[in-house]
Design a protein around this motif. Structure first.
Motif, PDB file in Angstrom:
ATOM      1  N   ILE A  54       0.840  -1.195   0.000  1.00 24.76           N
ATOM      2  CA  ILE A  54       0.000   0.000   0.000  1.00 24.76           C
ATOM      3  C   ILE A  54       0.878   1.249   0.000  1.00 24.76           C
ATOM      4  O   ILE A  54       1.753   1.414   0.842  1.00 24.76           O
ATOM      5  CB  ILE A  54      -0.944   0.021   1.222  1.00 24.76           C
ATOM      6  N   ILE A  55       0.625   2.114  -0.960  1.00 21.77           N
ATOM      7  CA  ILE A  55       1.341   3.387  -1.066  1.00 21.77           C
ATOM      8  C   ILE A  55       0.501   4.524  -0.520  1.00 21.77           C
ATOM      9  O   ILE A  55       0.988   5.436   0.137  1.00 21.77           O
ATOM     10  CB  ILE A  55       1.723   3.686  -2.537  1.00 21.77           C
ATOM     11  N   ARG A  56      -0.804   4.450  -0.769  1.00 19.07           N
ATOM     12  CA  ARG A  56      -1.706   5.512  -0.331  1.00 19.07           C
ATOM     13  C   ARG A  56      -3.084   4.928  -0.045  1.00 19.07           C
ATOM     14  O   ARG A  56      -3.539   4.038  -0.759  1.00 19.07           O
ATOM     15  CB  ARG A  56      -1.806   6.589  -1.416  1.00 19.07           C
ATOM     16  N   GLY A  57      -3.742   5.431   1.006  1.00 21.23           N
ATOM     17  CA  GLY A  57      -5.081   4.967   1.345  1.00 21.23           C
ATOM     18  C   GLY A  57      -5.076   3.918   2.437  1.00 21.23           C
ATOM     19  O   GLY A  57      -4.016   3.513   2.940  1.00 21.23           O
ATOM     20  N   THR A  58      -6.271   3.461   2.807  1.00 26.18           N
ATOM     21  CA  THR A  58      -6.410   2.443   3.849  1.00 26.18           C
ATOM     22  C   THR A  58      -7.295   1.308   3.359  1.00 26.18           C
ATOM     23  O   THR A  58      -8.196   1.505   2.542  1.00 26.18           O
ATOM     24  CB  THR A  58      -7.029   3.039   5.130  1.00 26.18           C
ATOM     25  N   VAL A  59      -7.028   0.118   3.886  1.00 29.96           N
ATOM     26  CA  VAL A  59      -7.708  -1.098   3.436  1.00 29.96           C
ATOM     27  C   VAL A  59      -8.248  -1.850   4.647  1.00 29.96           C
ATOM     28  O   VAL A  59      -7.528  -2.056   5.629  1.00 29.96           O
ATOM     29  CB  VAL A  59      -6.732  -2.013   2.650  1.00 29.96           C
ATOM     30  N   ASN A  60      -9.498  -2.259   4.576  1.00 27.73           N
ATOM     31  CA  ASN A  60     -10.112  -3.050   5.640  1.00 27.73           C
ATOM     32  C   ASN A  60      -9.977  -4.522   5.280  1.00 27.73           C
ATOM     33  O   ASN A  60     -10.444  -4.964   4.224  1.00 27.73           O
ATOM     34  CB  ASN A  60     -11.586  -2.662   5.779  1.00 27.73           C
ATOM     35  N   LEU A  70     -18.523 -12.131  11.107  1.00 21.38           N
ATOM     36  CA  LEU A  70     -17.478 -11.313  10.483  1.00 21.38           C
ATOM     37  C   LEU A  70     -16.434 -10.924  11.521  1.00 21.38           C
ATOM     38  O   LEU A  70     -16.758 -10.472  12.607  1.00 21.38           O
ATOM     39  CB  LEU A  70     -18.130 -10.071   9.868  1.00 21.38           C
ATOM     40  N   TYR A  71     -15.161 -11.115  11.168  1.00 22.27           N
ATOM     41  CA  TYR A  71     -14.049 -10.772  12.039  1.00 22.27           C
ATOM     42  C   TYR A  71     -13.158  -9.768  11.315  1.00 22.27           C
ATOM     43  O   TYR A  71     -12.648 -10.050  10.233  1.00 22.27           O
ATOM     44  CB  TYR A  71     -13.211 -12.010  12.375  1.00 22.27           C
ATOM     45  N   SER A  72     -12.978  -8.600  11.891  1.00 23.36           N
ATOM     46  CA  SER A  72     -12.082  -7.609  11.309  1.00 23.36           C
ATOM     47  C   SER A  72     -10.646  -7.955  11.685  1.00 23.36           C
ATOM     48  O   SER A  72     -10.310  -8.021  12.871  1.00 23.36           O
ATOM     49  CB  SER A  72     -12.439  -6.202  11.804  1.00 23.36           C
ATOM     50  N   LEU A  73      -9.815  -8.192  10.693  1.00 24.12           N
ATOM     51  CA  LEU A  73      -8.429  -8.578  10.954  1.00 24.12           C
ATOM     52  C   LEU A  73      -7.519  -7.371  11.128  1.00 24.12           C
ATOM     53  O   LEU A  73      -6.662  -7.356  12.003  1.00 24.12           O
ATOM     54  CB  LEU A  73      -7.895  -9.443   9.802  1.00 24.12           C
ATOM     55  N   ALA A  74      -7.695  -6.366  10.263  1.00 25.98           N
ATOM     56  CA  ALA A  74      -6.783  -5.222  10.321  1.00 25.98           C
ATOM     57  C   ALA A  74      -7.306  -4.092   9.461  1.00 25.98           C
ATOM     58  O   ALA A  74      -8.097  -4.304   8.535  1.00 25.98           O
ATOM     59  CB  ALA A  74      -5.391  -5.633   9.835  1.00 25.98           C
ATOM     60  N   ASN A  75      -6.851  -2.904   9.768  1.00 23.33           N
ATOM     61  CA  ASN A  75      -7.011  -1.752   8.891  1.00 23.33           C
ATOM     62  C   ASN A  75      -5.626  -1.423   8.359  1.00 23.33           C
ATOM     63  O   ASN A  75      -4.808  -0.833   9.069  1.00 23.33           O
ATOM     64  CB  ASN A  75      -7.621  -0.557   9.633  1.00 23.33           C
ATOM     65  N   ALA A  76      -5.349  -1.859   7.148  1.00 21.32           N
ATOM     66  CA  ALA A  76      -4.013  -1.700   6.588  1.00 21.32           C
ATOM     67  C   ALA A  76      -3.854  -0.301   6.006  1.00 21.32           C
ATOM     68  O   ALA A  76      -4.799   0.293   5.503  1.00 21.32           O
ATOM     69  CB  ALA A  76      -3.777  -2.758   5.513  1.00 21.32           C
ATOM     70  N   ARG A  77      -2.621   0.191   6.083  1.00 17.88           N
ATOM     71  CA  ARG A  77      -2.334   1.537   5.576  1.00 17.88           C
ATOM     72  C   ARG A  77      -0.965   1.533   4.904  1.00 17.88           C
ATOM     73  O   ARG A  77      -0.409   0.470   4.635  1.00 17.88           O
ATOM     74  CB  ARG A  77      -2.392   2.564   6.708  1.00 17.88           C
ATOM     75  N   LYS A  78      -0.410   2.718   4.643  1.00 22.81           N
ATOM     76  CA  LYS A  78       0.843   2.836   3.894  1.00 22.81           C
ATOM     77  C   LYS A  78       1.923   1.901   4.442  1.00 22.81           C
ATOM     78  O   LYS A  78       2.113   1.801   5.647  1.00 22.81           O
ATOM     79  CB  LYS A  78       1.340   4.281   3.946  1.00 22.81           C
ATOM     80  N   ASN A  79       2.573   1.211   3.523  1.00 22.72           N
ATOM     81  CA  ASN A  79       3.668   0.261   3.785  1.00 22.72           C
ATOM     82  C   ASN A  79       3.202  -1.082   4.323  1.00 22.72           C
ATOM     83  O   ASN A  79       4.029  -1.958   4.574  1.00 22.72           O
ATOM     84  CB  ASN A  79       4.716   0.854   4.742  1.00 22.72           C
ATOM     85  N   ASP A  80       1.893  -1.279   4.483  1.00 21.72           N
ATOM     86  CA  ASP A  80       1.404  -2.609   4.838  1.00 21.72           C
ATOM     87  C   ASP A  80       1.330  -3.474   3.582  1.00 21.72           C
ATOM     88  O   ASP A  80       1.185  -2.969   2.460  1.00 21.72           O
ATOM     89  CB  ASP A  80       0.036  -2.521   5.496  1.00 21.72           C
ATOM     90  N   LEU A  81       1.428  -4.788   3.786  1.00 17.26           N
ATOM     91  CA  LEU A  81       1.481  -5.739   2.669  1.00 17.26           C
ATOM     92  C   LEU A  81       0.160  -6.481   2.519  1.00 17.26           C
ATOM     93  O   LEU A  81      -0.517  -6.779   3.499  1.00 17.26           O
ATOM     94  CB  LEU A  81       2.607  -6.746   2.890  1.00 17.26           C
ATOM     95  N   LEU A  82      -0.172  -6.810   1.287  1.00 24.82           N
ATOM     96  CA  LEU A  82      -1.353  -7.596   0.970  1.00 24.82           C
ATOM     97  C   LEU A  82      -0.945  -8.734   0.042  1.00 24.82           C
ATOM     98  O   LEU A  82      -0.139  -8.550  -0.866  1.00 24.82           O
ATOM     99  CB  LEU A  82      -2.415  -6.737   0.265  1.00 24.82           C
ATOM    100  N   GLY A  83      -1.502  -9.930   0.292  1.00 21.57           N
ATOM    101  CA  GLY A  83      -1.244 -11.057  -0.605  1.00 21.57           C
ATOM    102  C   GLY A  83      -0.082 -11.935  -0.214  1.00 21.57           C
ATOM    103  O   GLY A  83       0.348 -12.788  -1.013  1.00 21.57           O
ATOM    104  N   GLU A  84       0.400 -11.798   1.044  1.00 21.97           N
ATOM    105  CA  GLU A  84       1.552 -12.618   1.442  1.00 21.97           C
ATOM    106  C   GLU A  84       1.231 -14.106   1.411  1.00 21.97           C
ATOM    107  O   GLU A  84       2.044 -14.925   0.987  1.00 21.97           O
ATOM    108  CB  GLU A  84       2.033 -12.255   2.854  1.00 21.97           C
ATOM    109  N   MET A  85       0.024 -14.492   1.893  1.00 19.24           N
ATOM    110  CA  MET A  85      -0.332 -15.906   1.963  1.00 19.24           C
ATOM    111  C   MET A  85      -0.398 -16.553   0.588  1.00 19.24           C
ATOM    112  O   MET A  85      -0.146 -17.755   0.443  1.00 19.24           O
ATOM    113  CB  MET A  85      -1.678 -16.073   2.668  1.00 19.24           C
ATOM    114  N   GLU A  86      -0.739 -15.753  -0.425  1.00 19.81           N
ATOM    115  CA  GLU A  86      -0.897 -16.307  -1.765  1.00 19.81           C
ATOM    116  C   GLU A  86       0.437 -16.723  -2.384  1.00 19.81           C
ATOM    117  O   GLU A  86       0.469 -17.398  -3.405  1.00 19.81           O
ATOM    118  CB  GLU A  86      -1.605 -15.285  -2.666  1.00 19.81           C
ATOM    119  N   ILE A  87       1.540 -16.308  -1.778  1.00 19.79           N
ATOM    120  CA  ILE A  87       2.855 -16.714  -2.284  1.00 19.79           C
ATOM    121  C   ILE A  87       3.091 -18.193  -2.041  1.00 19.79           C
ATOM    122  O   ILE A  87       3.798 -18.860  -2.794  1.00 19.79           O
ATOM    123  CB  ILE A  87       3.964 -15.886  -1.599  1.00 19.79           C
ATOM    124  N   PHE A  88       2.450 -18.732  -0.995  1.00 20.75           N
ATOM    125  CA  PHE A  88       2.669 -20.115  -0.593  1.00 20.75           C
ATOM    126  C   PHE A  88       1.402 -20.934  -0.839  1.00 20.75           C
ATOM    127  O   PHE A  88       0.287 -20.442  -0.666  1.00 20.75           O
ATOM    128  CB  PHE A  88       3.052 -20.179   0.884  1.00 20.75           C
TER     129      PHE A  88
END
Length: 219
Positions: A54-60, A70-88
């Motif tokens: 993430i470069i800009r903005g926030t992600v739920n 429904l379980y909220s895991l995180a509110n991701a923001r700048k420098n947070d990563l998405l898609g790590e699990m999909e690598i494996f």
């Protein structure tokens, strides 16, 4: 979602992330993604798996069980990563990532760059750090308070093909309620114009663009 492959733009965003040194060797795979508010950035059934910073903005980021909890895991923001699990390699999860506002990410296709990713020790260290932080959050999770009325809509939106519920008995089993309770709630949603009846025991979301926040605001 829009994609941009302009090298000048990629370099500019690369300098804005703390992972520049870890992914600089992956320049040939990088592109920029842009999402509008309410757009899904990741879903369990997406056709292409992307790793994104993430470069800009926030992600739920949230997890949805089969009963609509429904379980909220995180509110991701700048420098947070998405898609790590999909690598494996892993089974399909029930994790969704949704843009809270306009979001810009640096991205790469995991399939196209997997070999290079797995050979990059600095990159893998960043992935491990991010996954550890998310695991710590998961251990502290409580389900977001949702009524059965809300869970029915969550179930229809995320667990039913094209938002259409077919078969009251089966749906009631997943939702841990009686078919009579479910029928009463569907009747209420139909009266409010949120769902439409499409056949015997079949209902479809009339408002297909309902977001998680919209659903949770329904009493």
């Amino acid at each position: 979602m829009k994609r941009f492959y302009d090298s000048t733009l990629i370099e500019a965003y690369l300098k804005q992330t703390r992972f520049e040194s870890a992914i600089s060797s992956l320049r040939e795979y990088l592109f920029v993604t842009q999402y509008k508010k309410g757009e899904f950035i990741a879903t369990p059934l997406q056709k292409e798996n992307l790793f994104q910073i993430i470069i800009r903005g926030t992600v739920n980021i949230y997890f949805i069980r089969d009963d609509g909890s429904l379980y909220s895991l995180a509110n991701a923001r700048k420098n947070d990563l998405l898609g790590e699990m999909e690598i494996f390699p892993h089974q399909l999860s029930n994790v969704y990532a949704e843009a809270n506002d306009d979001v810009i990410c640096l991205a790469l296709s995991i399939e196209a760059s997997k070999g290079a990713l797995l050979e990059n020790c600095q990159f893998l260290q960043a992935v491990c750090e991010s996954l550890t932080q998310k695991m710590e959050s998961i251990t502290k999770l409580d389900a977001a308070p949702t009524s059965l009325k809300q869970r029915v809509l969550i179930y229809m939106k995320y667990k039913c093909s094209k938002g259409e519920l077919k078969g009251l008995q089966q749906a009631a089993f997943h939702l841990n309620c009686s078919a009579r309770q479910l029928q009463r709630i569907l009747n209420q949603h139909e009266a409010d114009g949120i769902v439409t009846k499409t056949g015997k025991g079949a209902y479809k979301l009339a408002i297909s663009s309902l977001r998680k926040g919209d659903i949770l605001s329904i009493n």
